[in-house]
Design a protein around this motif. Structure first.
Motif, PDB file in Angstrom:
ATOM      1  N   LEU A 116      -9.665  -8.732   6.321  1.00 37.13           N
ATOM      2  CA  LEU A 116      -9.465 -10.042   5.675  1.00 37.13           C
ATOM      3  C   LEU A 116      -8.107 -10.283   5.414  1.00 37.13           C
ATOM      4  O   LEU A 116      -7.471 -11.467   5.725  1.00 37.13           O
ATOM      5  CB  LEU A 116     -10.293 -10.655   4.619  1.00 37.13           C
ATOM      6  N   THR A 117      -7.213  -9.249   4.808  1.00 37.15           N
ATOM      7  CA  THR A 117      -5.922  -9.289   4.294  1.00 37.15           C
ATOM      8  C   THR A 117      -5.299  -9.523   5.471  1.00 37.15           C
ATOM      9  O   THR A 117      -4.103 -10.246   5.418  1.00 37.15           O
ATOM     10  CB  THR A 117      -5.669  -8.439   3.274  1.00 37.15           C
ATOM     11  N   LEU A 118      -5.236  -8.543   6.436  1.00 47.16           N
ATOM     12  CA  LEU A 118      -4.583  -8.432   7.483  1.00 47.16           C
ATOM     13  C   LEU A 118      -4.569  -9.693   8.429  1.00 47.16           C
ATOM     14  O   LEU A 118      -3.609  -9.912   8.919  1.00 47.16           O
ATOM     15  CB  LEU A 118      -4.902  -7.142   8.446  1.00 47.16           C
ATOM     16  N   TYR A 119      -5.733 -10.367   8.397  1.00 44.50           N
ATOM     17  CA  TYR A 119      -6.024 -11.700   9.234  1.00 44.50           C
ATOM     18  C   TYR A 119      -5.115 -12.694   8.580  1.00 44.50           C
ATOM     19  O   TYR A 119      -4.324 -13.310   9.399  1.00 44.50           O
ATOM     20  CB  TYR A 119      -7.273 -12.130   9.009  1.00 44.50           C
ATOM     21  N   PHE A 120      -5.032 -12.686   7.214  1.00 50.39           N
ATOM     22  CA  PHE A 120      -4.150 -13.768   6.667  1.00 50.39           C
ATOM     23  C   PHE A 120      -2.671 -13.259   6.978  1.00 50.39           C
ATOM     24  O   PHE A 120      -1.839 -14.220   6.898  1.00 50.39           O
ATOM     25  CB  PHE A 120      -4.386 -14.097   5.343  1.00 50.39           C
ATOM     26  N   VAL A 121      -2.197 -12.073   6.595  1.00 52.12           N
ATOM     27  CA  VAL A 121      -0.793 -11.669   7.075  1.00 52.12           C
ATOM     28  C   VAL A 121      -0.603 -11.894   8.420  1.00 52.12           C
ATOM     29  O   VAL A 121       0.709 -12.633   8.505  1.00 52.12           O
ATOM     30  CB  VAL A 121      -0.724 -10.270   6.452  1.00 52.12           C
ATOM     31  N   ASN A 122      -1.286 -11.520   9.320  1.00 55.45           N
ATOM     32  CA  ASN A 122      -1.043 -11.974  10.679  1.00 55.45           C
ATOM     33  C   ASN A 122      -1.020 -13.618  10.991  1.00 55.45           C
ATOM     34  O   ASN A 122       0.069 -13.904  11.725  1.00 55.45           O
ATOM     35  CB  ASN A 122      -2.186 -11.574  11.549  1.00 55.45           C
ATOM     36  N   ALA A 123      -1.616 -14.301  10.318  1.00 53.75           N
ATOM     37  CA  ALA A 123      -1.734 -15.847  10.451  1.00 53.75           C
ATOM     38  C   ALA A 123      -0.121 -16.249   9.785  1.00 53.75           C
ATOM     39  O   ALA A 123       0.363 -17.300  10.486  1.00 53.75           O
ATOM     40  CB  ALA A 123      -2.946 -16.431   9.879  1.00 53.75           C
ATOM     41  N   ALA A 124       0.166 -15.685   8.797  1.00 52.54           N
ATOM     42  CA  ALA A 124       1.422 -16.185   7.973  1.00 52.54           C
ATOM     43  C   ALA A 124       2.618 -15.731   8.936  1.00 52.54           C
ATOM     44  O   ALA A 124       3.339 -16.617   8.843  1.00 52.54           O
ATOM     45  CB  ALA A 124       1.472 -15.749   6.629  1.00 52.54           C
ATOM     46  N   LEU A 125       2.686 -14.680   9.328  1.00 51.52           N
ATOM     47  CA  LEU A 125       3.503 -14.091  10.276  1.00 51.52           C
ATOM     48  C   LEU A 125       3.607 -15.117  11.596  1.00 51.52           C
ATOM     49  O   LEU A 125       4.875 -15.466  12.109  1.00 51.52           O
ATOM     50  CB  LEU A 125       3.815 -13.020  10.605  1.00 51.52           C
ATOM     51  N   LEU A 126       2.628 -15.330  11.884  1.00 56.09           N
ATOM     52  CA  LEU A 126       2.531 -16.268  13.293  1.00 56.09           C
ATOM     53  C   LEU A 126       3.160 -17.720  13.028  1.00 56.09           C
ATOM     54  O   LEU A 126       3.701 -18.227  13.678  1.00 56.09           O
ATOM     55  CB  LEU A 126       0.997 -16.609  13.653  1.00 56.09           C
ATOM     56  N   PHE A 127       2.604 -18.243  11.829  1.00 57.67           N
ATOM     57  CA  PHE A 127       3.558 -19.528  11.542  1.00 57.67           C
ATOM     58  C   PHE A 127       4.916 -19.578  11.143  1.00 57.67           C
ATOM     59  O   PHE A 127       5.858 -20.409  11.372  1.00 57.67           O
ATOM     60  CB  PHE A 127       2.660 -20.376  10.159  1.00 57.67           C
ATOM     61  N   GLY A 128       5.282 -18.278  10.683  1.00 58.82           N
ATOM     62  CA  GLY A 128       6.726 -18.104  10.447  1.00 58.82           C
ATOM     63  C   GLY A 128       7.543 -18.238  11.736  1.00 58.82           C
ATOM     64  O   GLY A 128       8.464 -18.651  12.013  1.00 58.82           O
ATOM     65  N   CYS A 129       7.042 -17.520  12.942  1.00 58.36           N
ATOM     66  CA  CYS A 129       7.440 -17.749  14.262  1.00 58.36           C
ATOM     67  C   CYS A 129       7.296 -18.874  14.759  1.00 58.36           C
ATOM     68  O   CYS A 129       8.418 -19.111  15.320  1.00 58.36           O
ATOM     69  CB  CYS A 129       6.823 -16.559  15.032  1.00 58.36           C
ATOM     70  N   ILE A 130       6.386 -19.776  14.665  1.00 62.98           N
ATOM     71  CA  ILE A 130       6.196 -21.030  14.939  1.00 62.98           C
ATOM     72  C   ILE A 130       7.346 -22.091  14.281  1.00 62.98           C
ATOM     73  O   ILE A 130       8.162 -22.718  15.320  1.00 62.98           O
ATOM     74  CB  ILE A 130       4.779 -21.641  14.606  1.00 62.98           C
ATOM     75  N   LEU A 131       7.554 -21.878  13.013  1.00 62.24           N
ATOM     76  CA  LEU A 131       8.706 -22.536  12.471  1.00 62.24           C
ATOM     77  C   LEU A 131      10.108 -22.079  12.894  1.00 62.24           C
ATOM     78  O   LEU A 131      10.972 -22.972  13.185  1.00 62.24           O
ATOM     79  CB  LEU A 131       8.683 -22.442  11.042  1.00 62.24           C
ATOM     80  N   PHE A 132      10.038 -20.933  13.152  1.00 63.07           N
ATOM     81  CA  PHE A 132      11.569 -20.299  13.691  1.00 63.07           C
ATOM     82  C   PHE A 132      11.817 -20.978  15.031  1.00 63.07           C
ATOM     83  O   PHE A 132      12.889 -21.386  15.464  1.00 63.07           O
ATOM     84  CB  PHE A 132      11.562 -18.776  13.484  1.00 63.07           C
TER      85      PHE A 132
END
Length: 373
Positions: free
Chosen positions: A201-217
């Motif tokens: 569950l934690t890795l899922y949210f970390v993965n999602a947060a990194l994905l949104f960081g890449c989207i914003l970049f």
């Protein structure tokens, strides 16, 4: 702050699209799915990193890479090497005759750790290597190709060849890489059990947060002058070159960014799934990753995420429900999308749904004013 909101978040519909995607990934999926299915969604989202990079380098830069699995695999292998060394240190006395080396090396009668494995005993070196190693390869490949003005179909063929060469190399060097089985049985990260439900569950949210960081970049890059130059190079490369810009350098840069995105996805894949193998490096997975971007819309970062989810949902559903026919059904889905919606899901939205929403919004105030009168 207002400029950041307008350019990066996109303002208006762009912000709405980000919020909807965030609600789906951070709220709807965790509440509606069990841990197993959520971990499966997390695996799909790791592919979305590759699709985001393809939107930048293919959709906007006109650089079609059919070897993004190389960078996905390199990022995954970097993380897997660290995890495997940690597991080997813990279990060496239990199952191995040679302490301190991975089990597959012991089975292949290696008595010492290869030199390029040694730095991956450090967690911080691993975090640095995940983006740097794929970026260096992309830099070398990009400089060799773009400085000589090799592009279009020829570049796509070269990237395919690189994917094939790397996958064959990994399979052939079984003692160093685990061969066709890859690096498996990854259990802990700094002593933290990554196989537990809480860890997934934690890795899922970390993965999602990194994905949104890449989207914003990615949105930041596209809203900058670089984004405009990428579109100009895609449409009229010679005109941009005659205007005094170093086209090759811009292509190399965006290709490296796409490689880093893919590597981050590969590292998160290893953490969430617990292994990495050459089956994610070769030509077939690389072409599948291009399909993710094509289905979502190669000009839309958000569309790339939706396209990745849709294609992988289709793969899972068809393979479970129609095990004998699922490959044909997936092929039919791809053909239908490309034929009917050449700009993918994002093009479908922009062409049909968005105009209707605008018309509805523009009519509502008038109706309200009529009723008030």
């Amino acid at each position: 702050m207002q400029k950041f909101y307008r350019n990066v978040l996109g303002g208006g519909g762009g912000l709405a699209g980000l919020l909807i995607l965030a609600a789906v990934i951070f709220v709807v999926f965790p509440l509606a799915l069990d841990v197993f299915r959520l971990n499966l969604i997390g695996k799909y989202l790791t592919y979305a990193f590759v699709a985001l990079g393809l939107v930048l380098c293919w959709g906007y830069g006109g650089i079609l890479s059919l070897g993004q699995g190389v960078f996905f695999g390199l990022g995954g292998y970097c993380m897997a090497m660290f995890l495997k060394l940690e597991a080997s240190t813990v279990e060496a006395t239990k199952i191995q005759s040679t302490p301190g080396i991975p089990d597959f090396m012991d089975w292949n009668q290696l008595t010492a750790l290869p030199w390029f494995w040694v730095p991956f005993k450090s967690f911080w070196f691993t975090l640095l290597a995940i983006p740097v190693v794929p970026c260096l390869l992309a830099l070398i490949l990009g400089m060799a190709m773009f400085k000589r003005r090799v592009g279009d179909t020829y570049f796509a063929i070269v990237t395919q060849a690189v994917a094939l060469i790397l996958s064959v190399l990994i399979i052939g060097q079984q003692g160093w890489t685990g061969g066709v089985n890859g690096i498996t049985d990854l259990k802990t990260l700094l002593g933290w059990d990554i196989r537990s439900d809480g860890a997934r569950l934690t890795l899922y949210f970390v993965n999602a947060a990194l994905l949104f960081g890449c989207i914003l970049f990615g949105r930041f890059l596209l809203s900058s002058k670089l984004g405009k130059l990428l579109v100009a190079m895609r449409d009229k490369e010679e005109r941009v070159r005659f205007s005094g810009y170093d086209v090759a350098s811009f292509k190399v840069f965006v290709f490296c960014v796409a490689a880093v995105f893919s590597a981050i996805g590969g590292a998160m894949f290893t953490l969430q799934v617990g292994f990495m193998s050459p089956s994610f490096v070769g030509i077939v997975p690389s072409i599948e990753m291009v399909i993710f971007a094509a289905v979502g819309g190669r000009l839309s970062l958000l569309g790339a995420v939706y396209g990745t989810l849709l294609v992988n949902f289709g793969k899972s559903y068809f393979s479970e429900s129609f095990p004998q026919l699922w490959l044909f059904l997936m092929g039919g889905l791809f053909i239908a999308v490309v034929m009917a919606f050449p700009n993918g899901l994002a093009g479908l939205y922009n062409q049909y749904i968005k105009p209707r929403l605008k018309r509805k919004v523009s009519r509502d105030p008038a109706d309200g004013a009529t009723e008030a009168a």
